[in-house]
Scaffold this active site. Structure first.
Site, short mmCIF file in Angstrom:
data_model
loop_
_atom_site.label_atom_id
_atom_site.label_comp_id
_atom_site.label_asym_id
_atom_site.label_seq_id
_atom_site.Cartn_x
_atom_site.Cartn_y
_atom_site.Cartn_z
N THR A 1 -5.79 -1.55 7.05
CA THR A 1 -5.92 -3.00 7.17
C THR A 1 -7.31 -3.36 7.67
O THR A 1 -7.64 -4.53 7.75
CB THR A 1 -4.86 -3.55 8.15
OG1 THR A 1 -4.99 -2.87 9.40
CG2 THR A 1 -3.46 -3.35 7.60
N ASP B 1 -1.22 6.52 6.45
CA ASP B 1 -1.19 5.09 6.75
C ASP B 1 -2.07 4.82 7.97
O ASP B 1 -2.28 5.71 8.80
CB ASP B 1 0.25 4.67 7.01
CG ASP B 1 0.46 3.18 6.85
OD1 ASP B 1 -0.48 2.49 6.40
OD2 ASP B 1 1.57 2.69 7.17
N ARG C 1 6.60 -8.16 1.80
CA ARG C 1 7.43 -7.67 2.90
C ARG C 1 8.06 -8.85 3.65
O ARG C 1 9.25 -8.82 3.99
CB ARG C 1 6.59 -6.83 3.86
CG ARG C 1 7.39 -6.30 5.06
CD ARG C 1 6.50 -5.54 6.02
NE ARG C 1 5.93 -4.35 5.41
CZ ARG C 1 4.90 -3.69 5.89
NH1 ARG C 1 4.29 -4.12 6.99
NH2 ARG C 1 4.44 -2.60 5.30
N LYS D 1 0.83 -1.21 0.00
CA LYS D 1 0.00 0.00 0.00
C LYS D 1 0.87 1.26 0.00
O LYS D 1 0.61 2.21 -0.75
CB LYS D 1 -0.95 -0.01 1.21
CG LYS D 1 -1.94 -1.18 1.19
CD LYS D 1 -2.93 -1.13 2.33
CE LYS D 1 -2.29 -1.44 3.66
NZ LYS D 1 -1.82 -2.83 3.77
N THR D 2 1.89 1.29 0.86
CA THR D 2 2.79 2.45 0.90
C THR D 2 3.54 2.61 -0.42
O THR D 2 3.69 3.72 -0.94
CB THR D 2 3.79 2.31 2.06
OG1 THR D 2 3.07 2.19 3.29
CG2 THR D 2 4.72 3.52 2.13
#
Length: 346
Positions: free
Chosen positions: A164, A115, A223, A70-71
């Site tokens: 999330t 975020d 990640r 997402k980032t």
């Protein structure tokens, strides 16, 4: 200056977040971004259309489990729009004033990335309504019974929110986003491509079998795949010949406590807690106390994978371990009806 990535100043800005995903491995364009094809295609069309109209991009909401990109996508949006990028986080925004300072500094077309946007305070969220919809913010200039406010105009900007827990966003807030995209876990094939790409960037030689092994245990998350790669690279350099081969990958994952189902120590701790209580159901608070982990972390980080892999079920009465969980941990599923009682039904 268009195209410059800049982090804002002041208490509302969190410049060092997401440190577990090394910036050197972060794709800098859609061409380098692997996976999430539907989301990438939709964003590319929206960006091209906005640039053609010479307008700011519609506000974007990206949802999905941690570590899915997402980032990274927020940064790519700013680069593709040739805009500045400001990064902050929902928990940091304690009051509307924290947000006001950032909003008034945004230039035309800038991207403001928030975020964990679902963790903003309610009054901060409401303060964003007029900023997102009409591009102004109210500022109180006098207090008391005769208090009044003035509306400060803002440059047209794009808010990119990452969450999330999309269900925790209020409907009026969610409705103000023009583009809503949900990121899904990555298939093993995409994770293999990501690991091989990361290996080249890190100058870590890795063979296909090792990449497949790491990808299969990475929980569908880039990640995590990249974190495993970095740790296995360390092992290969210290105990091996520098090249990451399958035996080195197996040994590295064993040292990290990752089993063949991709479960780590905390996953197994959660399941053992349930199994030690007859498989459940148990409330989230009880599990949290037993394993020593925050409720939010269990719910957002660990539970989704355990549910997807059929190790855990969520019921109205609490969490339950499945038969697969019992087998995986080497314990036969407990008979739901004790044997003396069973005789009553035979």
């Amino acid at each position: 200056m268009p195209g410059v990535m800049r982090e804002g100043a002041g208490p509302a800005v969190c410049a060092g977040q997401d440190t577990s995903f090394d910036d050197t491995l972060r794709p800098a364009s859609f061409a380098d971004f692997v996976g999430q094809r539907k989301t990438v295609a939709n964003l590319q069309i929206a960006i091209k259309a906005a640039r053609k109209r010479k307008e700011a991009l519609d506000h974007v909401l990206l949802s999905g489990m941690p570590g899915l990109g997402k980032t990274t996508l927020a940064r790519i949006i700013a680069l593709e729009m040739k805009s500045n990028f400001q990064h902050t986080s929902g928990p940091i925004l304690k009051r509307p004033g924290d947000l006001a300072g950032m909003l008034t500094k945004l230039e035309e077309g800038d991207v403001l990335f928030i975020d964990e946007i679902h963790r903003m305070q309610a009054d901060v969220e409401e303060y964003l309504y007029s900023a997102m919809e009409d591009f102004f913010i109210p500022i109180a200039v006098e207090t008391g019974p005769n208090g009044r406010t003035i509306n400060i105009p803002l440059k047209k900007f794009t808010l990119v929110g990452a969450t999330t827990r999309e269900g925790l966003l209020s409907e009026p807030f969610r409705a103000r986003f023009g583009i809503l995209e949900k990121l899904e876990p990555y298939p093993v094939e995409d994770l293999i491509t990501i690991i091989l790409r990361s290996g080249k960037i890190l100058s870590a030689e890795i063979d296909a079998d090792a990449a497949k092994l790491l990808s299969g245990r990475a929980r569908g998350t880039p990640r995590i795949a990249n974190r495993y790669l970095r740790r296995v690279r360390d092992l290969a350099q210290v105990k091996g010949r520098g090249r990451i081969e399958a035996p080195v990958a197996v040994e590295g994952l064993r040292m990290l406590g990752v089993d063949d189902a991709g479960l780590d120590d905390m996953d197994r701790k959660i399941l053992r807690t349930l199994i030690n209580h007859a498989g459940g159901p148990l409330g989230l608070k009880t599990i949290s106390v037993a394993v020593g982990e925050q409720e939010d972390t269990i719910e957002e980080v660990y539970e989704p994978y355990l549910i997807q892999q059929d190790f855990l079920q969520r019921t109205t009465r609490g969490r339950k371990a499945t038969e697969k969980a019992w087998r995986h941990l080497g314990a036969p599923p407990m008979d739901p009806i004790p044997s003396p009682q069973r005789q009553l039904f035979t």
